[in-house]
Design an enzyme around this catalytic site. Structure first.
Site, short mmCIF file in Angstrom:
data_model
loop_
_atom_site.label_atom_id
_atom_site.label_comp_id
_atom_site.label_asym_id
_atom_site.label_seq_id
_atom_site.Cartn_x
_atom_site.Cartn_y
_atom_site.Cartn_z
N ASP A 121 0.85 -1.17 0.00
CA ASP A 121 0.00 0.00 0.00
C ASP A 121 0.90 1.24 0.00
O ASP A 121 2.12 1.16 0.17
CB ASP A 121 -0.93 -0.04 1.23
CG ASP A 121 -2.19 0.78 1.02
OD1 ASP A 121 -3.20 0.50 1.68
OD2 ASP A 121 -2.16 1.70 0.18
N GLU A 157 -10.49 6.89 4.55
CA GLU A 157 -9.50 6.21 5.40
C GLU A 157 -9.58 6.70 6.85
O GLU A 157 -10.67 6.93 7.37
CB GLU A 157 -8.10 6.37 4.79
CG GLU A 157 -8.04 5.81 3.36
CD GLU A 157 -6.65 5.68 2.81
OE1 GLU A 157 -6.46 5.84 1.60
OE2 GLU A 157 -5.72 5.37 3.59
#
Ligand code: GLC
Length: 622
Positions: free
Chosen positions: A309, A503
């Site tokens: 990521d 997020e």
């Protein structure tokens, strides 16, 4: 270079790729390429850079493996044409590298090709989870794949296979369900939709993420770096409290509740998987060899590649070289650097030269990347030269918007109804609430920009549009702030909402409806006979105060650019079939996991069904 093991000698000036028979067996092509590559080229093939940090000429020079447009990483004016031109230029640059291996261009197309202006924005996955309809999810992914292909993109960082347990997490809406079995069924359908029936001709590589168990992170253990905009969240409760945090399950619990979706996705043919920021008992996912290699690759037989990521390996160690070695030795095959890709390539070369990364681990990582590229048709002249020819007109086309409208309707859940629904076709309506006529609020995060934003950020239709389409504009009055003096109607439709977030920025302790929004509801209550409240949110909110005021409360989640689908349910054009994919707490105490006297949460599967009554269509829409 003389003829290669495939018995084909490249014409003078041809790259190796241009010389392959069509299509040569993957094993032969991959083995040949790996045997030809220098260590520097191997490290480059394991590198993913974001589009602002690299040029097509850089790709020609380095042989980089991938470029990504992260959340909001939009080329040019953000139009589909600008996207296609930019992606084509990057791919063309990569084909000018010594071996001519095309890049994979990756994007977060997580609810449609959502960074692109004018693209169809489908409901976020929590709303698709509320449909519990695998065929619909497959169709949505296929439509998103076609819009993605139209811009030359062959890789999407979707579906998210998180199984969110704590709905205070800002990424709850990215998961399909709190039920791992349902998440697995819908995740499988999504992978099948992205890949399509012919991966080479019309496929987009899916990227199930984030491996594994992030849905079980514990509140207060957030581990990611704090972003500069953390103060966005004044008044909405703390942010960055759980995202990138720690999972404290036993291995049996981790396997039982969070692994199934990935097993389904691998069985569906997934060739890329993204590692997760979450730690497991304090060990970061990107450095966990047991999870990434022993479990994912050896036990589950995953033959594709693991991509890291965004800057995730940086969190493994202060020494970047050590961090790179930890990630690659654990099983990461491609690193989303994403900025200083030269530093990463150099670090890998140094670590291999120092004996800290075995060369056969590098060769395995490169082979996995090349296998995925071969499967999607990039490693032979026929495939590389014939990117699927999907017209740019597919982006945001009427057929896809109709599908998105149907998905928004199918995911709408009637939480409670005292006979207010469906709204009678001859009713006059007072429509209020900031989200009732706002595409940006209906789309939420990951839309045009990373975190999304309110307003007319792209094209589409709102809940208000749907009400007016069904009942007639003359009978649906907009009173957005609920302060139109004296305005009365038979029915009131009022939205309450969350602002867009993404997020850890969406981690939120307090899930109450804000006071100012409750005031709008109360203002309309006094002026209508029946009141319907629509919740536009990425997760359950505490609606108890509404139950005493409203005659019906409906969860619409983040319905996307075709939010008229929500109105279709309110007016009876579509039956109400949506059911909760997550349990819906009835009090803040239940959110926090404390005992209380409130009614128990509405369980997964809850939803008040409304018949298939179909109101007379005034304009033939729906
Ligand atoms: C983000 C997300 C991941 C996304 C990636 C690229 O930080 O965690 O889901 O695919 O970066 O934007």
């Amino acid at each position: 270079m003389q003829g290669n093991m495939l018995g084909v000698t490249p014409e003078a000036g041809d790259t190796l790729i241009a010389s392959f028979a069509r299509p040569a067996p993957a094993a032969d092509v991959v083995q040949l390429l790996v045997s030809e590559m220098t260590l520097e080229e191997k490290a480059a093939q394991m590198t993913q850079a974001e589009l602002g940090s690299v040029t097509p000429d850089d790709l020609a020079r380095t042989g980089l493996g991938s470029v990504l447009g992260g959340g909001g990483g939009n080329p040019g004016d953000g139009s589909a044409t600008a996207w296609r031109d930019a992606v084509d230029a990057f791919v063309e640059g990569s084909r000018r590298s010594r071996l001519g291996i095309p890049i994979l261009y990756g994007v977060d197309a997580v609810h449609g090709h959502n960074n692109v202006l004018g693209a169809t924005i489908f409901p976020h996955q929590i709303g698709l989870g509320a449909t519990a309809d695998a065929a619909l999810v497959r169709a949505v992914a296929r439509a998103a794949a076609l819009e993605t292909l139209a811009t030359g993109v062959r890789w999407s960082f979707a579906p998210c296979l998180a199984v969110p347990q704590d709905v205070r997490w800002g990424r709850t809406y990215e998961g399909f369900s709190q039920d791992g079995v349902l998440a697995g069924q819908l995740g499988r359908a999504a992978v099948e939709g992205w890949h399509g029936d012919d991966l080479r001709r019309s496929g987009v590589l899916a990227c199930p993420k984030h491996f594994v168990g992030e849905g079980a992170m514990v509140w207060g253990t957030a581990g990611g770096e704090h972003h500069p905009w953390i103060d966005w969240w004044d008044g909405w409760g703390a942010a960055w409290q759980i995202d990138q945090g720690d999972v404290r399950l036993s291995e049996d619990e981790l396997r039982r509740d969070h692994l199934a979706p990935f097993v389904e996705a691998i069985d569906a043919g997934a060739l890329t998987i993204m590692a997760g920021y979450a730690s497991w008992h304090g060990e970061r996912g990107h450095g966990n060899r047991y999870l990434l290699t022993d479990l994912l690759k050896r036990e589950l037989g995953f033959e594709g590649f693991v991509v890291s990521d965004w800057m995730a390996i940086d969190q493994l160690d202060e020494d970047y070289g050590v961090a790179a070695a930890m990630a690659i030795n654990a099983g990461v095959d491609m690193v989303m650097v994403p900025f200083d890709y030269e530093r990463f390539i150099g670090a890998v070369v140094d670590q291999v030269s120092a004996g800290n990364i075995p060369l056969d681990r590098i060769d395995d990582a490169v082979a996995r990347v090349l296998l995925a590229k071969h499967r999607i048709g990039l490693l032979d002249a026929e495939g590389a030269d014939r990117a699927p020819d999907v017209s740019i007109d597919v982006v945001g086309c009427a057929q896809h918007r109709a599908l998105a409208r149907r998905a928004a309707a199918a995911g709408t859940v009637v939480l409670a109804d005292r006979g207010a629904l469906p709204i009678a076709p001859d009713a006059d309506v007072l429509a209020a609430g900031a989200a009732i006529d706002d595409i940006g609020l209906a789309c939420g995060g990951w839309t045009i920009s990373w975190a999304g934003s309110a307003g007319a950020i792209t094209t589409g239709r709102t809940v208000l549009d749907g009400l007016r389409d069904a009942l007639g504009s003359d009978r649906v009055r907009l009173d957005a702030h609920g302060d139109a003096d004296g305005a009365t109607a038979r029915v009131g439709v009022v939205t309450v909402h969350e602002p867009p977030y993404v997020e850890g920025g969406g981690d939120r302790a307090d899930l109450a409806i804000p006071h100012d929004q409750l005031e709008v509801v109360r203002s309309v209550r006094d002026r209508v006979e029946q009141l319907v409240v629509v919740v536009i949110s990425g997760r359950p909110l505490i609606v108890e105060p509404l139950l005493d005021i409203a005659d019906a409360v409906v969860a619409a989640w983040l319905p996307g650019s075709e939010a008229d689908g929500v109105a279709d349910v309110l007016v009876g054009r579509s039956p109400a079939t949506g059911t909760l994919p997550v349990a819906w707490p009835r009090s803040q105490a239940q959110v926090d996991g404390r005992p209380d006297s409130a009614p128990p949460p509405w369980p997964i599967g809850h939803g008040v069904p409304l018949g298939s009554a179909v109101a007379p269509s005034r304009s033939g829409g729906g």
